[in-house]
Design a protein around this motif. Structure first.
Motif, PDB file in Angstrom:
ATOM      1  N   ARG A 247       0.871  -1.181   0.000  1.00  0.00           N
ATOM      2  CA  ARG A 247       0.000   0.000   0.000  1.00  0.00           C
ATOM      3  C   ARG A 247       0.905   1.227   0.000  1.00  0.00           C
ATOM      4  O   ARG A 247       1.666   1.421   0.945  1.00  0.00           O
ATOM      5  CB  ARG A 247      -0.909   0.021   1.238  1.00  0.00           C
ATOM      6  N   ARG A 253       5.392   6.842  -2.198  1.00  0.00           N
ATOM      7  CA  ARG A 253       5.363   6.918  -3.660  1.00  0.00           C
ATOM      8  C   ARG A 253       6.385   7.951  -4.153  1.00  0.00           C
ATOM      9  O   ARG A 253       7.117   7.704  -5.121  1.00  0.00           O
ATOM     10  CB  ARG A 253       3.961   7.287  -4.129  1.00  0.00           C
ATOM     11  N   ASP A 269       4.785   0.827 -13.114  1.00  0.00           N
ATOM     12  CA  ASP A 269       3.427   1.328 -12.905  1.00  0.00           C
ATOM     13  C   ASP A 269       3.056   1.177 -11.428  1.00  0.00           C
ATOM     14  O   ASP A 269       2.856   0.065 -10.935  1.00  0.00           O
ATOM     15  CB  ASP A 269       2.445   0.535 -13.782  1.00  0.00           C
ATOM     16  N   ASP A 271       0.419   2.717 -10.173  1.00  0.00           N
ATOM     17  CA  ASP A 271      -0.998   3.073 -10.066  1.00  0.00           C
ATOM     18  C   ASP A 271      -1.928   1.889 -10.308  1.00  0.00           C
ATOM     19  O   ASP A 271      -3.147   2.058 -10.288  1.00  0.00           O
ATOM     20  CB  ASP A 271      -1.336   4.183 -11.062  1.00  0.00           C
ATOM     21  N   THR A 272      -1.389   0.721 -10.534  1.00  0.00           N
ATOM     22  CA  THR A 272      -2.236  -0.422 -10.787  1.00  0.00           C
ATOM     23  C   THR A 272      -3.070  -0.751  -9.555  1.00  0.00           C
ATOM     24  O   THR A 272      -2.595  -0.683  -8.424  1.00  0.00           O
ATOM     25  CB  THR A 272      -1.409  -1.653 -11.193  1.00  0.00           C
ATOM     26  N   ALA A 273      -4.309  -1.104  -9.778  1.00  0.00           N
ATOM     27  CA  ALA A 273      -5.210  -1.440  -8.685  1.00  0.00           C
ATOM     28  C   ALA A 273      -5.158  -2.927  -8.338  1.00  0.00           C
ATOM     29  O   ALA A 273      -5.810  -3.363  -7.386  1.00  0.00           O
ATOM     30  CB  ALA A 273      -6.641  -1.051  -9.053  1.00  0.00           C
ATOM     31  N   GLU A 274      -4.398  -3.697  -9.100  1.00  0.00           N
ATOM     32  CA  GLU A 274      -4.335  -5.138  -8.881  1.00  0.00           C
ATOM     33  C   GLU A 274      -3.221  -5.423  -7.866  1.00  0.00           C
ATOM     34  O   GLU A 274      -2.047  -5.148  -8.130  1.00  0.00           O
ATOM     35  CB  GLU A 274      -4.059  -5.839 -10.207  1.00  0.00           C
ATOM     36  N   PRO A 275      -3.537  -5.941  -6.673  1.00  0.00           N
ATOM     37  CA  PRO A 275      -2.545  -6.069  -5.596  1.00  0.00           C
ATOM     38  C   PRO A 275      -1.293  -6.845  -5.980  1.00  0.00           C
ATOM     39  O   PRO A 275      -0.178  -6.432  -5.637  1.00  0.00           O
ATOM     40  CB  PRO A 275      -3.329  -6.786  -4.485  1.00  0.00           C
ATOM     41  N   ARG A 277       0.067  -7.325  -8.957  1.00  0.00           N
ATOM     42  CA  ARG A 277       0.883  -6.566  -9.903  1.00  0.00           C
ATOM     43  C   ARG A 277       1.616  -5.425  -9.204  1.00  0.00           C
ATOM     44  O   ARG A 277       2.787  -5.149  -9.505  1.00  0.00           O
ATOM     45  CB  ARG A 277       0.015  -6.023 -11.031  1.00  0.00           C
ATOM     46  N   LEU A 278       0.928  -4.763  -8.270  1.00  0.00           N
ATOM     47  CA  LEU A 278       1.588  -3.670  -7.540  1.00  0.00           C
ATOM     48  C   LEU A 278       2.726  -4.210  -6.692  1.00  0.00           C
ATOM     49  O   LEU A 278       3.815  -3.629  -6.656  1.00  0.00           O
ATOM     50  CB  LEU A 278       0.567  -2.947  -6.657  1.00  0.00           C
ATOM     51  N   GLU A 337      -7.981  -1.791   7.134  1.00  0.00           N
ATOM     52  CA  GLU A 337      -7.445  -3.058   6.638  1.00  0.00           C
ATOM     53  C   GLU A 337      -6.680  -3.785   7.738  1.00  0.00           C
ATOM     54  O   GLU A 337      -6.770  -5.016   7.868  1.00  0.00           O
ATOM     55  CB  GLU A 337      -6.524  -2.800   5.446  1.00  0.00           C
TER      56      GLU A 337
END
Length: 451
Positions: A247, A253, A269, A271-275, A277-278, A337
């Motif tokens: 996160r 960042r 990237d 900014d990806t919303a896929e955990p 991949r981030l 969370e």
């Protein structure tokens, strides 16, 4: 009267920064937690140094000998918001048997000041004192009022220190909009010739937890499927083995972006919303940053580390309850969370509660104050790299944030190659180079007069 563009710190101020560090170390202000601490000797020492140059100190206590010092240095612009400069007087325990030099000797050996508090943070207190005393002698005034706070109990819950001050005497901080405190602007050497100064603009929140498992007491020789020790141990194992998702706070960042530029590596990237991949993107970037990744890696995720266990009173008796304690740290925006994850990891047979809970913090890295601090560092160390930094732990800035004060970690030290600053915090053989104190005093002088 001289104004904020007066000459830099003189040799007497540099000598004072070193002497005050040594003197403060010799005053044993060990904080053992749970109310067991004595800051009064250091507070009286600080107050006397301020009063000697005409800065009026106020000594405040919530409990006997848990003493804080607050003072205000008047600026030249009454319309300008005030700046808070804070540092704590307490230190964590130290066992002399483990040290090469006695931890409360304040010995100066081979150009290094030794002792508990040398970096956390009696050195910073000493540099601040040296700066404001030099101003008073020379008739220098900063642009804005500067409120000085030397606090108790930062190494525990702050209930006798900044927490007490914020709750009982908020008027002492009237007009303060920004603050500087500990744990930022030190030299980090990644081992490739670069010099990096992490300037703190955020902190993870604190979530110290107590886990309690209930079960069925019984004889140790009997099978017991409601064993409280087994239940708490299983919960602790799940917490310790859990991998938290990545996160990225704005500060982290920004740190990753600037470190990628320093090392001339592609920025993935973020900014990806896929955990997954981030996580892959961040972990891959950290791998390319080498040792410098250590400045960021602890703050891309929440964390929860089991630290204490307690159960039972006899080997052949299964106790009816068992407890554990966990040191949790939470990113800005990550509290929901964190709580939901702890509910899942502890399960229905183990309860958890906060023993101590403090909020995460964030400060803007595009603010004028950040630019002033960055420029002050670069003035005295051209060619260095200044990056934003989120602290993995916390400071008194959390308490002062309740008054609307935005906090930065800025207590500068230029450290030599091979000096592991992070290892000095709460470590054995804590020490600080004399040259680092001289550097920090000069940088503080320049920054505080320009802020």
């Amino acid at each position: 009267m001289a104004e904020a563009n007066a000459p830099h710190i003189d040799d007497s101020a540099l000598e004072e920064a070193v002497r005050f560090t040594s003197d403060l170390i010799r005053l044993d202000t060990t904080n053992r937690g749970g109310g067991d601490g004595v800051e009064r000797p250091a507070a009286e020492y600080v107050a006397a140094l301020l009063a000697e140059v005409g800065i009026e100190p106020l000594l405040l206590e919530k409990a006997p000998r848990r003493t804080n010092v607050v003072a205000r240095v008047q600026g030249t612009d009454p319309a300008a918001p005030a700046l808070l400069v804070h540092g704590h007087l307490d230190v964590v325990p130290a066992d002399p048997a483990e040290w090469a030099v006695h931890p409360f000797s304040g010995e100066i050996r081979d150009g290094v000041v030794w002792g508990r508090g040398a970096v956390d943070m009696k050195d910073s207190d000493a540099m601040v004192l040296a700066v404001v005393r030099a101003w008073a002698r020379a008739g220098v005034r900063p642009r804005r009022d500067i409120v000085l706070a030397f606090t108790a109990d930062e190494e525990d819950t702050a209930q006798f220190g900044s927490g007490f001050l914020v709750a009982s005497r908020p008027e002492l901080f009237d007009g303060c909009t920004e603050a500087i405190g500990e744990s930022g602007a030190f030299t980090f050497h990644p081992g490739d010739g670069r010099r990096i100064y992490p300037l703190a603009a955020g902190e993870r929140g604190t979530a110290w937890l107590r886990l309690t498992a209930r079960g069925r007491a019984g004889h140790g020789s009997k099978i017991n499927h409601a064993n409280a020790v087994t239940r708490v141990a299983a919960a602790v194992t799940r917490i310790g083995e859990h991998t938290w998702p990545v996160r990225l706070s704005p500060t982290v960042r920004a740190a990753l972006t600037e470190l990628a530029a320093v090392y001339d590596v592609p920025l993935p990237d973020l900014d990806t919303a896929e955990p997954a991949r981030l996580a892959d993107a961040v972990d891959g970037l950290l791998a390319r940053l080498g040792p410098a990744a250590a400045l960021v890696a602890p703050t891309v995720r929440n964390s929860a580390n089991p630290t204490m266990l307690s159960a039972g009173y006899k080997v052949n008796v299964i106790p009816g309850s068992a407890t554990a304690q966990v040191d949790g740290r939470v990113l800005p925006g990550g509290e929901e969370e964190f709580a939901a994850t702890l509910d899942r990891l502890t399960g229905p047979e183990v309860d958890w509660e906060h023993v101590h809970h403090e909020i995460p913090l964030q400060a803007p890295v595009d603010a004028p104050a950040y630019a002033v601090m960055r420029d002050a560092l670069l003035h005295f160390d051209p060619g260095a790299h200044i990056i934003p930094y989120c602290m993995s732990g916390g400071t008194d800035a959390k308490q002062f944030s309740r008054l609307g004060v935005v906090g930065y970690g800025f207590m500068p030290l230029r450290l030599p190659e091979g000096f592991d600053y992070q290892a000095m915090f709460h470590g054995v053989d804590e020490r600080v180079p004399v040259d680092a104190l001289h550097f920090g005093t000069r940088v503080l002088d320049r920054a505080l007069r320009a802020l």
